[in-house]
Design a protein around this motif. Structure first.
Motif, PDB file in Angstrom:
ATOM      1  N   PHE A 155      -3.253   3.136  -0.215  1.00 46.07           N
ATOM      2  CA  PHE A 155      -3.692   1.925  -0.910  1.00 46.07           C
ATOM      3  C   PHE A 155      -2.678   1.455  -1.962  1.00 46.07           C
ATOM      4  O   PHE A 155      -3.050   0.795  -2.919  1.00 46.07           O
ATOM      5  CB  PHE A 155      -5.063   2.134  -1.560  1.00 46.07           C
ATOM      6  CG  PHE A 155      -6.165   2.436  -0.598  1.00 46.07           C
ATOM      7  CD1 PHE A 155      -6.824   1.420   0.066  1.00 46.07           C
ATOM      8  CD2 PHE A 155      -6.532   3.747  -0.328  1.00 46.07           C
ATOM      9  CE1 PHE A 155      -7.836   1.690   0.969  1.00 46.07           C
ATOM     10  CE2 PHE A 155      -7.547   4.033   0.567  1.00 46.07           C
ATOM     11  CZ  PHE A 155      -8.192   3.002   1.227  1.00 46.07           C
ATOM     12  N   ASP A 156      -1.405   1.794  -1.773  1.00 46.98           N
ATOM     13  CA  ASP A 156      -0.391   1.426  -2.755  1.00 46.98           C
ATOM     14  C   ASP A 156       0.781   0.697  -2.107  1.00 46.98           C
ATOM     15  O   ASP A 156       1.889   0.720  -2.624  1.00 46.98           O
ATOM     16  CB  ASP A 156       0.108   2.693  -3.464  1.00 46.98           C
ATOM     17  CG  ASP A 156       0.747   2.388  -4.817  1.00 46.98           C
ATOM     18  OD1 ASP A 156       0.423   1.335  -5.412  1.00 46.98           O
ATOM     19  OD2 ASP A 156       1.563   3.200  -5.278  1.00 46.98           O
ATOM     20  N   GLN A 157       0.525   0.028  -1.007  1.00 45.51           N
ATOM     21  CA  GLN A 157       1.608  -0.581  -0.229  1.00 45.51           C
ATOM     22  C   GLN A 157       1.677  -2.094  -0.428  1.00 45.51           C
ATOM     23  O   GLN A 157       1.969  -2.856   0.489  1.00 45.51           O
ATOM     24  CB  GLN A 157       1.434  -0.209   1.237  1.00 45.51           C
ATOM     25  CG  GLN A 157       1.548   1.293   1.450  1.00 45.51           C
ATOM     26  CD  GLN A 157       1.061   1.746   2.799  1.00 45.51           C
ATOM     27  OE1 GLN A 157       1.021   0.967   3.741  1.00 45.51           O
ATOM     28  NE2 GLN A 157       0.679   3.013   2.910  1.00 45.51           N
ATOM     29  N   ALA A 158       1.398  -2.516  -1.660  1.00 53.78           N
ATOM     30  CA  ALA A 158       1.494  -3.929  -2.043  1.00 53.78           C
ATOM     31  C   ALA A 158       2.024  -3.988  -3.468  1.00 53.78           C
ATOM     32  O   ALA A 158       2.114  -2.965  -4.158  1.00 53.78           O
ATOM     33  CB  ALA A 158       0.132  -4.607  -1.931  1.00 53.78           C
ATOM     34  N   ILE A 159       2.392  -5.173  -3.919  1.00 54.66           N
ATOM     35  CA  ILE A 159       2.938  -5.321  -5.271  1.00 54.66           C
ATOM     36  C   ILE A 159       1.919  -4.869  -6.317  1.00 54.66           C
ATOM     37  O   ILE A 159       0.713  -4.942  -6.120  1.00 54.66           O
ATOM     38  CB  ILE A 159       3.359  -6.778  -5.551  1.00 54.66           C
ATOM     39  CG1 ILE A 159       2.155  -7.722  -5.409  1.00 54.66           C
ATOM     40  CG2 ILE A 159       4.504  -7.205  -4.659  1.00 54.66           C
ATOM     41  CD1 ILE A 159       2.441  -9.134  -5.826  1.00 54.66           C
ATOM     42  N   GLY A 160       2.434  -4.409  -7.449  1.00 58.14           N
ATOM     43  CA  GLY A 160       1.581  -4.050  -8.568  1.00 58.14           C
ATOM     44  C   GLY A 160       1.331  -5.247  -9.467  1.00 58.14           C
ATOM     45  O   GLY A 160       2.187  -6.118  -9.614  1.00 58.14           O
ATOM     46  N   GLY A 161       0.136  -5.304 -10.074  1.00 59.54           N
ATOM     47  CA  GLY A 161      -0.230  -6.447 -10.904  1.00 59.54           C
ATOM     48  C   GLY A 161      -0.845  -6.039 -12.231  1.00 59.54           C
ATOM     49  O   GLY A 161      -1.292  -4.902 -12.408  1.00 59.54           O
TER      50      GLY A 161
END
Length: 344
Positions: free
Chosen positions: A264-270
């Motif tokens: 669940f960490d395969q997108a940009i951080g916000g």
């Protein structure tokens, strides 16, 4: 033969000792760190130590990701602030409740992106408030000041008179002279970062533009001999440094722009929070795990709406902040004496 076995045993013991020395203090944080069990839409985290309960509390925007009846962007509205708690220094979290905010002038309302500080035994929340549940983004937003003795029940103090009627994402920091500064996003000025000053957290004077950059969720902290501001650029996190909390120098590149490899960490951080603990610092951020390319991905399905909280340790190298989200993060946050919100 016996000599060789002794040598081998010695090398094994040395290897074990070396690994133990290299392993950072604390408990390994899971991926993801936290998911909201109500709507599975946790975002915009902020952490603070609960002195009475001796636990860490995490406040977060509780987007209604799993609400199948929501139309347009109403699923990002109608939200109440969620609370999670940790009794093991921030490594594991469980859902506690929603914040009981005593400000309901209308039957429909939206709460976003809180920041929470403690001063003289009172907790202060600065909360983005939207007066309704809307299908688009074209409506007023303000920042409320709330106080609490326990981090659960919140009394309305005021709506801050800031530069426009569309302001979001407060970040409050105590200045070296004991006064306070708030950075926030002015949506009517290209989503630039503005700031205001206060002697006591109750009375605020707007000071104008702090940073001519398009972004949200400013987070200001002190670490490694300088001040830092991190903002959500919707394509990773922009980093800026300062020696005086007024002039900000951009750091090349962005944190958490490239996807990670963990669950669940395969997108940009916000929109993150940062907790400083001496020579260590931790970046708590949210991701939309279903948006694997950019923050502009389609938001029609549950996978694209879902958001959750992750954590990564920050490092300081060559005058820059770095964050490798694929490295294990070990957490053991100390109580409030080391919390970045009271350093001055």
């Amino acid at each position: 033969m016996l000599f060789r076995l002794r040598c081998l045993l010695f090398l094994i013991l040395i290897s074990i000792a070396t690994q133990a020395q290299q392993k950072p203090a604390g408990k390994l944080a899971p991926k993801p760190l936290f998911r909201d069990p109500i709507f599975d839409g946790a975002a915009d985290p902020v952490l603070i130590w609960n002195k009475k309960e001796k636990k860490w509390f995490m406040f977060y925007t509780n987007r209604r990701a799993t609400d199948t009846t929501a139309t347009g962007v109403t699923w990002v509205h109608g939200t109440r602030i969620g609370i999670a708690e940790s009794a093991d220094g921030g490594a594991t979290w469980r859902y506690r409740d929603t914040a009981n905010i005593n400000y309901r002038p209308t039957s429909q309302y939206t709460h976003w992106a809180p920041d929470v500080v403690e001063a003289n035994g009172t907790y202060h929340m600065f909360l983005t408030y939207v007066p309704g549940i809307f299908t688009d983004w074209n409506h007023p937003r303000s920042i409320l000041h709330l106080t609490s003795p326990d981090l659960l029940n919140w009394k309305y103090e005021s709506s801050l008179a800031l530069t426009t009627d569309k302001v979001i994402d407060a970040s409050v920091y105590r200045l070296p002279d004991g006064t306070w500064r708030m950075w926030y996003n002015n949506e009517r000025d290209g989503k630039s970062i503005y700031y205001a000053d206060s002697p006591d957290l109750y009375n605020w004077q707007d000071k104008g533009k702090a940073l001519t950059e398009r972004g949200e969720g400013p987070k200001v902290f002190q670490w490694q001999g300088r001040y830092w501001m991190i903002i959500d650029k919707w394509k990773g996190l922009g980093v800026y440094s300062s020696t005086d909390l007024k002039q900000w120098q951009p750091q090349p590149g962005r944190l958490l722009e490239l996807p990670g490899q963990g669950p669940f960490d395969q997108a940009i951080g916000g929109h993150p929070d940062v907790v400083v603990q001496g020579d260590r610092a931790y970046l708590f951020y949210f991701t939309h795990p279903g948006r694997t390319q950019t923050a502009a991905a389609a938001t029609g399905g549950l996978d694209a709406k879902r958001s959750l909280i992750q954590v990564v340790e920050l490092h300081y190298q060559g005058g820059k902040l770095t964050a490798d989200r694929d490295q294990p993060t070990y957490l053991k946050l100390a109580p409030t004496a080391s919390n970045k919100r009271i350093q001055h």
